[in-house]
Every structure is written in structure tokens, then in C-alpha cells.
Enzyme design. Structure first.
Site, PDB file in Angstrom:
ATOM      1  N   SER A   1      48.663  43.152 -28.072  1.00 41.95           N
ATOM      2  CA  SER A   1      49.205  41.812 -28.038  1.00 41.95           C
ATOM      3  C   SER A   1      47.749  40.919 -27.139  1.00 41.95           C
ATOM      4  O   SER A   1      47.290  41.513 -26.294  1.00 41.95           O
ATOM      5  CB  SER A   1      50.409  41.822 -27.131  1.00 41.95           C
ATOM      6  OG  SER A   1      50.632  40.413 -26.429  1.00 41.95           O
TER       7      SER A   1
ATOM      8  N   TYR B   1      55.048  44.396 -19.328  1.00 42.55           N
ATOM      9  CA  TYR B   1      55.125  44.405 -20.709  1.00 42.55           C
ATOM     10  C   TYR B   1      53.481  44.598 -21.222  1.00 42.55           C
ATOM     11  O   TYR B   1      53.021  45.310 -21.944  1.00 42.55           O
ATOM     12  CB  TYR B   1      55.689  43.339 -21.540  1.00 42.55           C
ATOM     13  CG  TYR B   1      55.313  43.112 -23.021  1.00 42.55           C
ATOM     14  CD1 TYR B   1      55.680  43.971 -23.917  1.00 42.55           C
ATOM     15  CD2 TYR B   1      54.480  42.053 -23.427  1.00 42.55           C
ATOM     16  CE1 TYR B   1      55.216  44.035 -25.327  1.00 42.55           C
ATOM     17  CE2 TYR B   1      54.028  41.946 -24.645  1.00 42.55           C
ATOM     18  CZ  TYR B   1      54.538  43.070 -25.565  1.00 42.55           C
ATOM     19  OH  TYR B   1      54.116  42.731 -26.953  1.00 42.55           O
TER      20      TYR B   1
ATOM     21  N   LYS C   1      50.947  47.842 -22.559  1.00 37.97           N
ATOM     22  CA  LYS C   1      50.096  47.489 -24.068  1.00 37.97           C
ATOM     23  C   LYS C   1      48.505  47.950 -23.577  1.00 37.97           C
ATOM     24  O   LYS C   1      47.851  48.493 -24.301  1.00 37.97           O
ATOM     25  CB  LYS C   1      50.014  46.174 -24.571  1.00 37.97           C
ATOM     26  CG  LYS C   1      51.463  45.592 -25.062  1.00 37.97           C
ATOM     27  CD  LYS C   1      51.706  46.238 -26.381  1.00 37.97           C
ATOM     28  CE  LYS C   1      52.824  46.295 -27.019  1.00 37.97           C
ATOM     29  NZ  LYS C   1      53.062  46.930 -28.189  1.00 37.97           N
TER      30      LYS C   1
HETATM   31  P1  NAD Z   1      60.901  43.631 -32.554  1.00 37.24           P
HETATM   32  O1  NAD Z   1      61.595  43.984 -31.296  1.00 37.24           O
HETATM   33  O2  NAD Z   1      61.406  42.863 -33.812  1.00 37.24           O
HETATM   34  O3  NAD Z   1      60.646  45.172 -33.336  1.00 37.24           O
HETATM   35  C1  NAD Z   1      60.503  46.170 -32.388  1.00 37.24           C
HETATM   36  C2  NAD Z   1      61.156  47.537 -33.608  1.00 37.24           C
HETATM   37  O4  NAD Z   1      61.019  48.597 -32.712  1.00 37.24           O
HETATM   38  C3  NAD Z   1      62.824  46.974 -33.311  1.00 37.24           C
HETATM   39  O5  NAD Z   1      63.207  47.319 -34.671  1.00 37.24           O
HETATM   40  C4  NAD Z   1      63.416  47.971 -32.343  1.00 37.24           C
HETATM   41  O6  NAD Z   1      64.533  48.536 -32.859  1.00 37.24           O
HETATM   42  C5  NAD Z   1      62.413  49.153 -32.553  1.00 37.24           C
HETATM   43  N1  NAD Z   1      61.977  50.076 -31.381  1.00 37.24           N
HETATM   44  C6  NAD Z   1      61.992  49.904 -30.194  1.00 37.24           C
HETATM   45  N2  NAD Z   1      61.747  50.907 -29.179  1.00 37.24           N
HETATM   46  C7  NAD Z   1      61.871  51.829 -30.177  1.00 37.24           C
HETATM   47  C8  NAD Z   1      61.903  53.237 -29.968  1.00 37.24           C
HETATM   48  N3  NAD Z   1      61.866  53.804 -28.842  1.00 37.24           N
HETATM   49  N4  NAD Z   1      62.305  54.037 -31.049  1.00 37.24           N
HETATM   50  C9  NAD Z   1      62.165  53.670 -32.318  1.00 37.24           C
HETATM   51  N5  NAD Z   1      62.319  52.292 -32.451  1.00 37.24           N
HETATM   52  C10 NAD Z   1      62.144  51.662 -31.497  1.00 37.24           C
HETATM   53  O7  NAD Z   1      59.424  43.203 -32.296  1.00 37.24           O
HETATM   54  P2  NAD Z   1      58.294  42.451 -33.169  1.00 37.24           P
HETATM   55  O8  NAD Z   1      58.099  41.079 -32.724  1.00 37.24           O
HETATM   56  O9  NAD Z   1      58.324  43.160 -34.542  1.00 37.24           O
HETATM   57  O10 NAD Z   1      57.003  43.500 -32.448  1.00 37.24           O
HETATM   58  C11 NAD Z   1      56.552  44.727 -33.075  1.00 37.24           C
HETATM   59  C12 NAD Z   1      55.593  45.217 -31.969  1.00 37.24           C
HETATM   60  O11 NAD Z   1      54.399  44.067 -32.148  1.00 37.24           O
HETATM   61  C13 NAD Z   1      55.976  45.511 -30.707  1.00 37.24           C
HETATM   62  O12 NAD Z   1      55.250  46.703 -30.243  1.00 37.24           O
HETATM   63  C14 NAD Z   1      55.509  44.255 -30.017  1.00 37.24           C
HETATM   64  O13 NAD Z   1      55.270  44.508 -28.588  1.00 37.24           O
HETATM   65  C15 NAD Z   1      54.144  43.887 -30.540  1.00 37.24           C
HETATM   66  N6  NAD Z   1      53.914  42.512 -30.219  1.00 37.24           N
HETATM   67  C16 NAD Z   1      54.803  41.510 -30.813  1.00 37.24           C
HETATM   68  C17 NAD Z   1      54.649  40.117 -30.389  1.00 37.24           C
HETATM   69  C18 NAD Z   1      55.569  39.048 -30.881  1.00 37.24           C
HETATM   70  O14 NAD Z   1      55.373  38.096 -30.456  1.00 37.24           O
HETATM   71  N7  NAD Z   1      56.528  39.228 -31.845  1.00 37.24           N
HETATM   72  C19 NAD Z   1      53.382  39.661 -29.953  1.00 37.24           C
HETATM   73  C20 NAD Z   1      52.425  40.557 -29.712  1.00 37.24           C
HETATM   74  C21 NAD Z   1      52.668  42.047 -30.230  1.00 37.24           C
END
Ligand code: NAD
Ligand code: UDP
Length: 343
Positions: free
Chosen positions: A127, A151, A155
Site C-alpha cells: 500500500s 496497518y 505492510k
Molecule cells: P478486502 O477486505 O475486501 O479483502 C480482503 C479479503 O481477505 C477479504 O475477503 C477477507 O475476508 C480476507 N481475509 C482477511 N484476513 C484473512 C485471513 N486471515 N485468512 C483468510 N482470508 C482473510 O480488502 P481489499 O480492498 O480487497 O484489499 C486486498 C488487499 O489489498 C489487502 O491486503 C489490503 O491491505 C490491500 N490494500 C487495499 C487497499 C484498498 O484501499 N482497498 C489499498 C492498499 C492495499
């Protein structure tokens, strides 16, 4: 037809579900692993509907190392895309232990099983929060790193762990993708951002105001040194982002450096909160009532990616316009006002 099987942790989530679509459309086979702590199984049914193909999924916590071992033994994935993790900056301040446990212990569990199973190809979701706040805009990948909340720290720590293992074991082929502000959804309106609980991010909040779920939007500060005083961010369409993962998968196959391939996924173009509101009003033909409130603690005035390395190393560029982002978001919101409630 490319029959390489990709294991997608967190594949039912917002970015994961879109990446499932793009991977399958690019001819990959996929298998999803998710514990649904922030997502719904319905998202996977919708992915199958969009693509017209079936795939297997495991309801599993990535920290359950023994079960994960079995998944690797049965599925024998070619590569892993690791989305699973908790992602709310604010929540992470109150739930630091939970965030460190989920994100770091989860990734350690995955890395251990990957090494045991000799699966060394990994794409990791990082991120823009890993960059030091005072850094110069737009942000290049070699900018100073530091995070000021759990958070972002989680990362950054995972990135450091990955750098350490890659340095001493040349088998690893890893890409770290640093996302800026993912927004929008698949143009069918069938999948989109549906967090459990109240959203914190700007676009889901604007769309809830447009649909009448929320009365108005609070704008966090209008005294920033930006064109209209409101915060500026680099909003990247989630389908562009998803395509970045396919590009990264292709790039790591020839990547044998001592450091992971690390790139920003952003557009390099910023929009202010007011510009986003106006773009959404045009797309939805709705008025978005808003009120100015004080700055949100920890917010930057501007956060923009330098996307040039992704163009060079991945041959990837974000293509979708802000108009398309708002039109797709409005379609998703109109079709799914309460998120994933029905198949
Ligand atoms: P999201 O919460 O929609 O998806 C994450 C998924 O991981 C969910 O389906 C959740 O149920 C699953 N999950 C969480 N912990 C788990 C575990 N211990 N075991 C199995 N499944 C688990 O989030 P997103 O927006 O799709 O983000 C995906 C990744 O991208 C994340 O790692 C997030 O930190 C990173 N990210 C997201 C953003 C954003 O703004 N959406 C920005 C930068 C980075
Ligand atoms: N924002 C806002 N009101 C809200 C939510 C967000 O004014 O209710 C602003 C926020 O201050 C920032 C921009 O919208 O300038 C994007 O915020 P978001 O939380 O989506 O992304 P981040 O700040 O984490 O990049």
C-alpha cells in the site's frame, strides 16, 4: 490457453474478486482461499457468473498453517496472489494486535508453506501507506519508507520480511505492489466494494449519499494547500489494478534480482474531494449534499503515485477515466444498495 493455477488468498474481497475475473479471462485457472471475515461467498458466485466458469474455493484462515499445507498439496499452485489481510487504518489503531496477528502471522504462515511446497512465485498486496508522509509528490518506489499506524506498519514489516527471504534464496520470484486508492468495480455491477460495516473510504461514502443511505458527506478539511483546499488522491480503477496483477505475474517469471520487484499501482493524476463529488454527481444525476468539517488526523494534503516504474517493468498503465470510475460505482451501488444480499 494458459492453464497455470493461481492461488488467491482473500479472493472474495474487493480487489481479489476483480482479480479473479481478470485472471480467468486471461486464461489462468484459479483457486480461492478466504475466511470471509470481510467478504461474502456471494462475491465468488458473481465472479463465476461474469466469467461463465467454475472454480474451487476453500473457507480457510491463512493462519491455519496445517490446512494451508493441505491446500498446497492438493492444488499444487503455480503462484500465489496474497490479498488476505485486514485493511482499515483507523480500525488498526484500536485493534493493533489483531492487525499484526492477521496480517503478519498470516503472511508468515503462507511464506512457510510456499517454501515447503516449493512454490516461490508470489504477488503481495502492499500500500501507499508504507511511504513516509513528508515525502515528495509524486511518490517514487525508492522514496523513504515509514508508517505511523499499525496497518501501514504491518505492510511495511511484511515487505521487510519478503526482502529478507528473497535476498538469501534466489528461488523466490516476488512482486510487491503498492496500491494507491482503488475505486470502481466491474462494469456489470455484479461485483464491487462491500465491506462488512460502515465504509471509511471516500467513494463508497459518496455513493451511499447519492443513494440516500447517508444524508450527507463530511469533507475532512478545506484548508489544504491544494487547488480547492480539499485533499487530493490518486484514484485507480480496480479493473486496472486487477490487470496489474496479471502483468506482475508475467513479469516475475523473468525476475531473479536480489530484491523483490516493487512497483506503485496508481495513475499519477490526482483528484480532490470536491472534484470527486462533482464527477459522481454527473455520473449519477444526483446531488451529493456535503458539509465541511475539520481535517481527519493523519491525512495528507496530496498523495500521488509516480507510476513510471510500473510502465517500464510491467508494461502496465491505468487506463480508466474518473467518469468511468464514477459510472461503474453508481451502477454497483444502485444494483446492490445493501452489498451482497442475494446471489
Ligand atoms: P478486502 O477486505 O475486501 O479483502 C480482503 C479479503 O481477505 C477479504 O475477503 C477477507 O475476508 C480476507 N481475509 C482477511 N484476513 C484473512 C485471513 N486471515 N485468512 C483468510 N482470508 C482473510 O480488502 P481489499 O480492498 O480487497 O484489499 C486486498 C488487499 O489489498 C489487502 O491486503 C489490503 O491491505 C490491500 N490494500 C487495499 C487497499 C484498498 O484501499 N482497498 C489499498 C492498499 C492495499
Ligand atoms: N475524505 C473526506 N470525507 C470522508 C472520507 C474521506 O473528505 O468521509 C477525504 C480524505 O480526507 C482524503 C480523501 O477523501 O482526502 C480520500 O480518503 P480515503 O479515506 O478514501 O483514502 P486515503 O485518505 O486513505 O487515501
Amino acid at each position: 490457453m494458459n492453464k497455470k493455477k493461481i492461488l488467491i488468498t482473500g479472493g472474495a474481497g474487493y480487489i481479489g474478486s476483480h482479480t479473479c475475473v481478470v485472471l480467468m479471462q486471461a486464461g489462468f485457472e484459479i483457486v480461492v482461499l478466504d475466511n470471509f471475515c470481510n467478504s461474502s461467498e456471494i462475491a465468488l458466485t458473481r465472479v463465476k457468473k461474469i466469467v461463465g466458469r467454475d472454480f474451487k474455493h476453500y473457507v480457510l484462515d491463512v493462519r491455519d498453517t496445517d490446512s494451508l499445507r493441505n491446500v498446497f498439496a492438493v492444488e499444487k499452485p503455480f503462484a500465489v496472489i496474497h490479498f488476505a489481510g485486514l485493511k482499515s487504518v483507523n480500525e488498526s489503531i484500536d485493534q493493533a494486535l489483531n492487525y499484526y496477528d492477521n496480517n503478519i502471522a498470516g503472511t508468515l504462515s503462507l511464506l512457510k508453506v510456499m517454501k515447503e511446497s516449493q512454490v516461490y512465485k508470489l504477488i503481495f498486496s502492499s500500500s501507499a501507506t508504507v511511504y513516509q508522509q513528508s515525502t515528495i509528490m509524486p511518490i517514487a518506489e525508492n522514496s523513504l519508507l515509514s508508517a505511523c499506524q499499525p496497518y501501514g506498519q504491518s505492510k511495511l514489516m511484511i515487505e521487510e520480511i519478503i526482502r529478507d527471504i528473497v535476498k538469501v534464496d534466489a528461488n523466490w520470484q516476488v512482486a510487491i505492489l503498492r496500491y494507491f486508492n482503488p475505486v470502481g468495480n466491474h462494469e456489470s455491477g455484479l461485483i464491487g466494494e462491500a465491506p462488512c460495516g460502515k465504509p471509511n473510504n471516500l467513494l463508497p461514502l459518496i455513493s451511499q449519499v447519492a443513494s440516500g443511505e447517508l444524508a450527507n458527506l463530511s469533507i475532512f478539511g478545506n484548508d489544504y494547500p491544494t487547488l480547492d483546499g480539499t485533499g487530493v488522491r490518486d484514484y485507480v480503477h480496480v479493473m486496472d489494478l486487477a490487470k496489474g496483477h496479471v502483468a506482475a505475474l508475467q513479469a516475475i517469471e523473468s525476475w531473479h534480482e536480489a530484491l523483490p520487484l516493487t512497483v506503485n499501482l496508481g495513475t499519477g493524476r490526482g483528484y480532490s474531494v470536491l472534484e470527486m463529488i462533482h464527477a459522481f454527481e454527473a455520473a449519477s444525476a444526483k446531488v451529493i449534499p456535503y458539509k465541511m468539517v475539520g481535517r481527519r488526523a493523519g491525512d495528507l494534503a496530496v498523495c500521488l503515485a509516480d507510476p513510471s516504474l510500473a510502465a517500464t517493468l510491467l508494461d502496465w498503465q491505468a487506463k480508466e477515466s474518473i467518469e468511468k470510475i464514477c459510472a461503474d460505482t453508481w451502477l454497483w451501488q444502485s444494483m446492490n444498495p445493501q452489498g451482497y444480499t442475494e446471489i
